[in-house]
Design a protein around this motif. Structure first.
Motif, PDB file in Angstrom:
ATOM      1  N   GLY A 152       0.752  -1.178  -0.126  1.00  0.00           N
ATOM      2  CA  GLY A 152      -0.126   0.043   0.222  1.00  0.00           C
ATOM      3  C   GLY A 152       0.658   1.377   0.093  1.00  0.00           C
ATOM      4  N   MET A 153       1.971   1.282   0.740  1.00  0.00           N
ATOM      5  CA  MET A 153       2.959   2.390   0.852  1.00  0.00           C
ATOM      6  C   MET A 153       3.504   2.481  -0.476  1.00  0.00           C
ATOM      7  SD  MET A 153       3.398   4.848   2.888  1.00  0.00           S
ATOM      8  CE  MET A 153       3.188   4.184   4.377  1.00  0.00           C
ATOM      9  N   LEU A 154       3.988   1.353  -1.135  1.00  0.00           N
ATOM     10  CA  LEU A 154       4.770   1.714  -2.262  1.00  0.00           C
ATOM     11  C   LEU A 154       3.792   2.095  -3.328  1.00  0.00           C
ATOM     12  CD1 LEU A 154       7.201   0.879  -3.834  1.00  0.00           C
ATOM     13  CD2 LEU A 154       6.332  -1.510  -4.296  1.00  0.00           C
ATOM     14  N   LEU A 155       2.627   1.921  -3.290  1.00  0.00           N
ATOM     15  CA  LEU A 155       1.717   2.376  -4.438  1.00  0.00           C
ATOM     16  C   LEU A 155       1.435   4.192  -4.220  1.00  0.00           C
ATOM     17  CD1 LEU A 155      -1.299  -0.058  -4.323  1.00  0.00           C
ATOM     18  CD2 LEU A 155       0.194   0.563  -6.296  1.00  0.00           C
ATOM     19  N   LEU A 156       1.779   4.430  -2.687  1.00  0.00           N
ATOM     20  CA  LEU A 156       1.778   5.998  -2.672  1.00  0.00           C
ATOM     21  C   LEU A 156       2.927   6.490  -3.242  1.00  0.00           C
ATOM     22  CD1 LEU A 156       0.345   6.330   1.159  1.00  0.00           C
ATOM     23  CD2 LEU A 156      -0.811   5.767  -1.171  1.00  0.00           C
ATOM     24  N   VAL A 157       4.282   5.773  -2.976  1.00  0.00           N
ATOM     25  CA  VAL A 157       5.254   6.098  -3.538  1.00  0.00           C
ATOM     26  C   VAL A 157       5.203   6.476  -5.289  1.00  0.00           C
ATOM     27  CG1 VAL A 157       7.693   5.701  -4.022  1.00  0.00           C
ATOM     28  CG2 VAL A 157       6.715   5.442  -1.573  1.00  0.00           C
ATOM     29  N   GLY A 158       4.639   5.349  -5.520  1.00  0.00           N
ATOM     30  CA  GLY A 158       4.431   5.390  -7.030  1.00  0.00           C
ATOM     31  C   GLY A 158       3.700   6.554  -7.367  1.00  0.00           C
ATOM     32  N   LEU A 159       2.402   6.623  -6.862  1.00  0.00           N
ATOM     33  CA  LEU A 159       1.699   7.805  -7.301  1.00  0.00           C
ATOM     34  C   LEU A 159       2.021   9.205  -7.059  1.00  0.00           C
ATOM     35  CD1 LEU A 159      -1.912   6.344  -5.651  1.00  0.00           C
ATOM     36  CD2 LEU A 159      -0.974   6.416  -8.277  1.00  0.00           C
ATOM     37  N   GLU A 160       2.916   9.141  -6.023  1.00  0.00           N
ATOM     38  CA  GLU A 160       3.713  10.727  -5.763  1.00  0.00           C
ATOM     39  C   GLU A 160       4.783  10.847  -7.141  1.00  0.00           C
ATOM     40  OE1 GLU A 160       6.252  13.536  -4.895  1.00  0.00           O
ATOM     41  OE2 GLU A 160       7.068  11.638  -5.075  1.00  0.00           O
ATOM     42  N   ARG A 161       5.463   9.890  -7.188  1.00  0.00           N
ATOM     43  CA  ARG A 161       6.427   9.991  -8.547  1.00  0.00           C
ATOM     44  C   ARG A 161       5.461  10.514  -9.820  1.00  0.00           C
ATOM     45  NH1 ARG A 161      11.129  11.263  -7.668  1.00  0.00           N
ATOM     46  NH2 ARG A 161      10.026  12.393  -6.080  1.00  0.00           N
ATOM     47  N   LEU A 162       4.484   9.826  -9.846  1.00  0.00           N
ATOM     48  CA  LEU A 162       3.737  10.379 -11.034  1.00  0.00           C
ATOM     49  C   LEU A 162       3.246  11.527 -11.210  1.00  0.00           C
ATOM     50  CD1 LEU A 162       1.445   6.987 -11.556  1.00  0.00           C
ATOM     51  CD2 LEU A 162       3.370   7.770 -13.037  1.00  0.00           C
ATOM     52  N   THR A 163       2.969  12.263 -10.059  1.00  0.00           N
ATOM     53  CA  THR A 163       2.396  13.569 -10.066  1.00  0.00           C
ATOM     54  C   THR A 163       3.518  14.560  -9.663  1.00  0.00           C
ATOM     55  OG1 THR A 163       1.595  13.083  -7.834  1.00  0.00           O
ATOM     56  CG2 THR A 163       0.155  13.072  -9.585  1.00  0.00           C
ATOM     57  N   GLY A 164       4.496  14.161  -9.013  1.00  0.00           N
ATOM     58  CA  GLY A 164       5.442  15.043  -8.456  1.00  0.00           C
ATOM     59  C   GLY A 164       6.738  15.109  -8.961  1.00  0.00           C
ATOM     60  N   SER A 165       7.104  14.016  -9.807  1.00  0.00           N
ATOM     61  CA  SER A 165       8.400  13.933 -10.369  1.00  0.00           C
ATOM     62  C   SER A 165       8.349  14.292 -11.877  1.00  0.00           C
ATOM     63  CB  SER A 165       9.085  12.895 -10.057  1.00  0.00           C
ATOM     64  OG  SER A 165       8.671  11.710 -11.173  1.00  0.00           O
ATOM     65  N   LYS A 166       9.376  14.546 -12.673  1.00  0.00           N
ATOM     66  CA  LYS A 166       9.217  14.612 -14.148  1.00  0.00           C
ATOM     67  C   LYS A 166       9.843  13.435 -14.827  1.00  0.00           C
ATOM     68  CE  LYS A 166      10.761  19.363 -14.100  1.00  0.00           C
ATOM     69  NZ  LYS A 166      12.156  20.227 -13.735  1.00  0.00           N
ATOM     70  N   ARG A 167       9.815  12.198 -14.136  1.00  0.00           N
ATOM     71  CA  ARG A 167      10.232  11.025 -14.739  1.00  0.00           C
ATOM     72  C   ARG A 167       9.169  10.617 -15.351  1.00  0.00           C
ATOM     73  NH1 ARG A 167      12.417   6.105 -11.105  1.00  0.00           N
ATOM     74  NH2 ARG A 167      14.031   5.421 -12.620  1.00  0.00           N
ATOM     75  N   GLU A 168       9.483  10.141 -16.491  1.00  0.00           N
ATOM     76  CA  GLU A 168       8.886   9.162 -17.390  1.00  0.00           C
ATOM     77  C   GLU A 168       7.768   8.323 -16.877  1.00  0.00           C
ATOM     78  OE1 GLU A 168       7.406   8.160 -21.081  1.00  0.00           O
ATOM     79  OE2 GLU A 168       8.889   9.603 -20.946  1.00  0.00           O
ATOM     80  N   PRO A 169       6.386   8.303 -17.138  1.00  0.00           N
ATOM     81  CA  PRO A 169       5.438   7.482 -16.332  1.00  0.00           C
ATOM     82  C   PRO A 169       5.776   6.092 -16.234  1.00  0.00           C
ATOM     83  CG  PRO A 169       4.175   9.013 -17.506  1.00  0.00           C
ATOM     84  CD  PRO A 169       5.391   9.344 -18.029  1.00  0.00           C
ATOM     85  N   SER A 170       6.423   5.664 -17.462  1.00  0.00           N
ATOM     86  CA  SER A 170       6.526   4.168 -17.571  1.00  0.00           C
ATOM     87  C   SER A 170       7.663   3.690 -16.777  1.00  0.00           C
ATOM     88  CB  SER A 170       6.648   3.675 -19.160  1.00  0.00           C
ATOM     89  OG  SER A 170       7.883   4.399 -19.529  1.00  0.00           O
ATOM     90  N   ARG A 171       8.609   4.544 -16.618  1.00  0.00           N
ATOM     91  CA  ARG A 171       9.646   4.431 -15.730  1.00  0.00           C
ATOM     92  C   ARG A 171       9.451   4.294 -14.259  1.00  0.00           C
ATOM     93  NH1 ARG A 171      15.064   7.577 -17.167  1.00  0.00           N
ATOM     94  NH2 ARG A 171      15.719   5.935 -15.834  1.00  0.00           N
ATOM     95  N   VAL A 172       8.542   5.321 -13.830  1.00  0.00           N
ATOM     96  CA  VAL A 172       7.841   5.180 -12.525  1.00  0.00           C
ATOM     97  C   VAL A 172       7.263   3.928 -12.415  1.00  0.00           C
ATOM     98  CG1 VAL A 172       6.327   6.298 -10.993  1.00  0.00           C
ATOM     99  CG2 VAL A 172       7.549   7.477 -12.538  1.00  0.00           C
ATOM    100  N   VAL A 173       6.464   3.372 -13.212  1.00  0.00           N
ATOM    101  CA  VAL A 173       5.779   2.303 -12.851  1.00  0.00           C
ATOM    102  C   VAL A 173       6.656   1.016 -12.840  1.00  0.00           C
ATOM    103  CG1 VAL A 173       3.913   0.637 -13.861  1.00  0.00           C
ATOM    104  CG2 VAL A 173       3.661   3.012 -13.977  1.00  0.00           C
ATOM    105  N   ASN A 174       7.559   0.856 -13.504  1.00  0.00           N
ATOM    106  CA  ASN A 174       8.633  -0.084 -13.894  1.00  0.00           C
ATOM    107  C   ASN A 174       9.484  -0.044 -12.410  1.00  0.00           C
ATOM    108  OD1 ASN A 174       7.798  -0.916 -16.210  1.00  0.00           O
ATOM    109  ND2 ASN A 174       9.648   0.010 -17.336  1.00  0.00           N
ATOM    110  N   ALA A 175       9.793   1.246 -11.981  1.00  0.00           N
ATOM    111  CA  ALA A 175      10.609   1.344 -10.713  1.00  0.00           C
ATOM    112  C   ALA A 175       9.858   0.700  -9.329  1.00  0.00           C
ATOM    113  CB  ALA A 175      10.926   2.583 -10.391  1.00  0.00           C
TER     114      ALA A 175
END
Ligand SMILES: C[S@@+](CC[C@H](N)C(=O)[O-])C[C@H]1O[C@@H](n2cnc3c(N)ncnc32)[C@H](O)[C@@H]1O
Length: 513
Positions: A152-175
């Motif tokens: 559950g926490m990892l999902l929050l980290v992923g959602l935070e990266r999707l909205t708060g970082s400039k990282r390519e979304p597919s790379r966020v998901v893979n990470a």
């Protein structure tokens, strides 16, 4: 007056003193991270580096048990930032540990290149916890098993990266999928992948994930805190306040006026290509354009400058200090305001009291850095007396509080504080205030301060004190900062400006006979 002399042991853990004691100037070495929610003096000012922003749940109840992040001492294999942050934030949310306590363990296990990312991600997930968790729960087909807290926490980290970082979304998901494997949750890789991809599709379609979220979620506040603040300031204002409390606070300095002017220090910063400007309200304040390591600040180790929020600096003028006065800084640790007062008026006789012997040692460090002196006393001001009564010309009561005004700097407060804490804090503040009032000489002045934005700890607390002490006079504050209250002034956190704070000034009249 307490008189036994005790040296604070190097490396001692945080603990309350067993009785009044005075620590005088021998140098002490302190453990690196000591949490202080309410001091306005940064313990680790560079810990929180900005990342790009957006929006941002409801977490589990912190339990009593506290364990270290697994593998930290065993020199465990460094993990990806996502896995480390998920592991670390479980310690905060489910085990009630402070972020300041957890971060050193996390960063010690991260690759050097990932350390600042681990810090920034941890802060950001906690800042936007409510909307992130709300969004996650909307994206899930059914609620996660409570035993899957790390996922559950990892999902929050992923959602935070999707909205708060400039990282390519597919790379966020893979990470995030990779992190699930690292955390031995192979069963969850498909789930993590599916939920985050659903989130990416929502974002790509222009959907605003939090548009329909309840007000507390939009305010990024736990329900109980939203309720208390809305009761004080109204719902609309509380949403704005909550948004403000989820932003990056500036790193603010106080220039030691005895050493140089603000403009002279700004020039020195400019020579080092450090962008900064004078603060709006505090006459010795300098706001840095971005946070940096104190090692890069000219004159830091010589006491020419200290890290201190602008609101905390405002105390000095309210104290109306003059040479020879006996001043009591009650609840002084880690000494930000002790030092500010001594820098402004070195010729006062300063006594500084705190209940926590480890934090008192930090006061001593701060005094030594600046070549200042104060008598340091370890005492519980709810239970112990500082003799004799009526001794002090000036008293600062910077009482323990909810620290709701400094949530920007310590977003874990939203996860660690409980509504029931408020009752005991308000009681403790009143007990301390009563004792300090007895220590003030007739004709003397007491400044009551908190870094809270809750009326119960502020104007209502002082109102109640005034009702029971008709002899006390509330001094009107003719200042250009904050908002007037029934008594005292309330400062709210400002974008690129000061934290939330409250001040009231009380005087004890001289009585005939
Ligand atoms: C808001 S912080 C003070 C910050 C400090 N004035 C500064 O500017 O650096 C409150 C302090 O009150 C101390 N404290 C809490 N309860 C106390 C008590 N019963 N007696 C004395 N000090 C207490 C805490 O240890 C903490 O250091």
């Amino acid at each position: 007056m307490a008189s036994s002399c005790r040296r604070v042991p190097a490396g001692s853990s945080s603990r309350a003193c067993s009785g009044p004691a005075v620590a005088r100037s021998p140098p002490v070495i302190l453990p690196a991270a000591a949490i202080c929610w309410g001091c306005g003096l940064a313990d680790n000012p560079q810990a929180d580096r900005p990342s790009r922003r957006r929006q941002g749940g409801h977490g589990g109840q912190p339990g009593r048990s506290r364990r270290r992040v697994a593998g930290a001492e065993q020199g465990g294999r460094p993990r990806s930032p996502e896995a480390l942050v998920a592991e670390g934030l479980i310690q905060v949310v489910d085990h009630g540990r402070s972020l300041d306590g957890v971060l050193p363990e996390l960063t010690a296990r991260a690759q050097a290149a990932h350390r600042s990312v681990v810090q920034a991600m941890s802060y950001e997930v906690l800042r936007h916890y409510e909307p992130l968790a709300w969004w996650r729960d909307q994206l899930l087909d059914r609620p996660l098993n409570p035993r899957a807290a790390e996922v559950g926490m990892l999902l929050l980290v992923g959602l935070e990266r999707l909205t708060g970082s400039k990282r390519e979304p597919s790379r966020v998901v893979n990470a995030a999928v990779h992190a699930a494997r690292e955390l031995n949750h192979n069963w969850a890789t498909g789930l993590v992948n599916a939920v985050l991809r659903r989130a990416v599709r929502q974002l790509e379609s222009g959907e605003t994930p939090f548009a329909k979220a309840p007000p507390a979620v939009r305010a990024r506040l736990p329900d109980w805190l939203f309720g208390m603040l809305a009761n004080d300031w109204g719902e609309e204002r509380t949403i704005l306040l909550g948004e403000q409390l989820a932003t990056h606070p500036p790193m603010t300095l106080r220039v030691n006026a005895a050493e140089q002017s603000v403009s002279a220090y700004l020039e020195r910063l400019a020579e080092q290509s450090i962008e900064a400007s004078a603060t709006r309200f505090a006459s010795h304040g300098v706001a840095l354009a971005s946070p940096l390591d104190v090692e890069r600040l000219p004159g830091f180790h010589q006491g020419e400058v200290s890290v201190q929020d602008e609101a905390a600096q405002l105390v000095v003028d309210l104290m109306a200090l003059a040479p020879g006065q006996r001043v009591l800084d009650a609840c002084c640790a880690p000494g930000g305001k002790t030092l500010a007062m001594l820098d402004a008026e070195p010729a006062v006789q300063m006594t500084a009291v705190d209940i926590d012997v480890t934090r008192l040692a930090r006061v001593q460090d701060n005094l030594e850095r600046s070549g200042r002196f104060a008598e340091l006393v370890c005492a519980d001001l709810t239970a112990q007396s500082i003799e004799p009564p009526g001794r002090f010309d000036r008293i600062l009561a910077d009482v323990p509080c909810s620290a709701t005004g400094v949530i920007r700097r310590h977003p874990d407060i939203k996860r660690l504080r409980r509504p029931e804490d408020l009752d005991s804090l308000v009681r403790r503040q009143r007990e301390i205030l009563e004792r300090l009032w007895g220590l003030l000489r007739p004709g003397g002045r007491l400044v009551y301060a908190t870094c809270s934005i809750l009326k119960r700890e502020n104007a209502k607390q002082v109102e109640s004190f005034l009702r029971d002490h008709p002899e006390a006079v509330a001094v009107p504050l003719d200042v250009d900062w904050g908002e007037p209250q029934s008594v005292g002034r309330q400062l709210f956190p400002q974008a690129d400006g000061h934290d939330g704070f409250y001040y009231a000034v009380l005087e004890k009249p001289v009585t005939n006979g």
